[in-house]
Design a protein around this motif. Structure first.
Motif, short mmCIF file in Angstrom:
data_model
loop_
_atom_site.label_atom_id
_atom_site.label_comp_id
_atom_site.label_asym_id
_atom_site.label_seq_id
_atom_site.Cartn_x
_atom_site.Cartn_y
_atom_site.Cartn_z
N ASN A 9 0.83 -1.21 0.00
CA ASN A 9 0.00 0.00 0.00
C ASN A 9 0.86 1.26 0.00
OD1 ASN A 9 -2.43 -1.41 0.12
ND2 ASN A 9 -2.42 -1.47 2.36
N LEU A 47 -5.70 4.35 7.77
CA LEU A 47 -4.58 3.88 8.59
C LEU A 47 -5.00 3.23 9.90
CD1 LEU A 47 -2.14 6.87 8.00
CD2 LEU A 47 -1.88 4.54 7.12
N ASP A 49 -6.78 0.56 10.15
CA ASP A 49 -6.73 -0.89 9.99
C ASP A 49 -5.72 -1.38 8.95
OD1 ASP A 49 -8.94 -1.35 11.82
OD2 ASP A 49 -10.21 -0.52 10.24
N GLU A 50 -5.18 -0.46 8.17
CA GLU A 50 -4.29 -0.86 7.08
C GLU A 50 -2.90 -0.27 7.26
OE1 GLU A 50 -5.09 -2.97 4.77
OE2 GLU A 50 -7.25 -3.10 5.13
N ASP A 51 -1.91 -0.95 6.66
CA ASP A 51 -0.53 -0.46 6.69
C ASP A 51 -0.21 0.24 5.37
OD1 ASP A 51 -0.01 -1.56 9.22
OD2 ASP A 51 0.42 -3.52 8.34
N ARG A 78 0.54 2.73 16.25
CA ARG A 78 0.51 1.83 15.09
C ARG A 78 1.16 2.45 13.85
NH1 ARG A 78 -2.58 0.13 10.80
NH2 ARG A 78 -2.85 -2.12 10.62
N THR A 79 1.05 3.77 13.70
CA THR A 79 1.50 4.42 12.47
C THR A 79 2.69 5.35 12.69
OG1 THR A 79 -0.17 6.15 12.82
CG2 THR A 79 -0.78 4.30 11.40
N VAL A 82 5.61 5.13 10.05
CA VAL A 82 5.36 5.14 8.60
C VAL A 82 6.03 6.38 7.98
CG1 VAL A 82 3.62 5.16 6.78
CG2 VAL A 82 3.14 3.99 8.95
N TYR A 130 10.12 -1.41 3.17
CA TYR A 130 8.93 -2.01 3.77
C TYR A 130 8.92 -3.52 3.55
CZ TYR A 130 3.97 -3.00 4.60
OH TYR A 130 2.79 -3.54 5.05
N GLU A 134 8.99 -6.37 6.45
CA GLU A 134 7.95 -7.38 6.57
C GLU A 134 8.53 -8.79 6.50
OE1 GLU A 134 4.41 -6.91 7.06
OE2 GLU A 134 5.45 -5.12 7.78
N LYS A 137 10.00 -9.59 9.82
CA LYS A 137 8.93 -9.87 10.78
C LYS A 137 8.39 -11.28 10.60
CE LYS A 137 7.17 -5.14 11.36
NZ LYS A 137 6.02 -4.23 11.08
#
Length: 214
Positions: A9, A47, A49-51, A78-79, A82, A130, A134, A137
């Motif tokens: 995204n 933002l 619920d989404e990354d 959470r953000t 970013v 990113y 990920e 992670k």
């Protein structure tokens, strides 16, 4: 996606539809999901619920400005991390706005009209970062799951060993005890075959010899 890659995204925030269309034209790629937001409120809702790999945020917007939106994004756990690239018109890129933007965690300022190749290059860096993050992670999660499985298996083995010790302690016949030990040890270790031998004092002659699984 090919090679198991999920789309990344990229959040585009601008109250001008023409600007959003221009950004999409420059940044579109098969591995990207370009998300439009026409206001700071819309961006914040996305933002929740989404990354996003990176946010391209117009500085001057009605209702909530880009700087105010950035402050709210940074205020959420959470953000908070970013990356944000601010977009601003040439005559609006004053020192105070720039300083305030960097103070809110902006990674870059891009002056309109946008130079397509420069924007592509900057965004590609954050998309790749990113993806790498990920991947790390996922590897950490997999390792954690594997460690939990190993710990559970070890606990099960320990429980069975304690149980076996109790059963062997209650067994009076040495041969039956050794036979039981051979069978149980093979199962606990998950072995296909097992043997147990007891030598005489000379260290050569077998006094007892038992097999399991043959």
């Amino acid at each position: 996606m090919e090679n198991g890659k999920r789309k990344v995204n990229i959040l585009l925030v601008d109250d001008n539809p023409s600007n959003l269309l221009a950004l999409e034209t420059i940044l579109q790629a098969p591995d990207r999901n370009l998300v439009r937001a026409s206001s700071g409120e819309e961006a914040l809702r996305f933002l929740l619920d989404e990354d996003a790999a990176v946010i391209l945020l117009d500085v001057h917007m009605p209702s909530i400005s880009g700087l105010e939106t950035a402050a709210l994004i940074r205020g959420r756990e959470r953000t908070r991390g970013v990356p944000i690239i601010f977009l601003t018109a040439y005559d609006s890129a004053g020192d105070s706005h720039v300083s305030q933007g960097y103070g809110l965690g902006a990674v870059d300022y891009i002056i309109k009209p946008i130079e397509p190749e420069a924007l592509k290059s900057k965004v590609a860096v954050f998309v790749e970062l990113y993806r790498k993050t990920e991947q790390i992670k996922r590897q950490a999660d997999l390792l954690r799951e594997q460690n939990i499985e190993i710990e559970n298996a070890n606990l099960q083995r320990l429980s069975r060993l304690i149980e076996l010790g109790q059963r062997l302690a209650a067994e009076r016949d040495p041969e039956r005890m050794l036979k039981k030990f051979c069978d149980e040890a093979r199962e606990i270790l998950g072995a296909r075959l097992a043997t147990v031998g007891i030598l005489e004092d000379d260290g050569v002659t077998l006094r007892h010899f038992f097999t399991s699984g043959f």
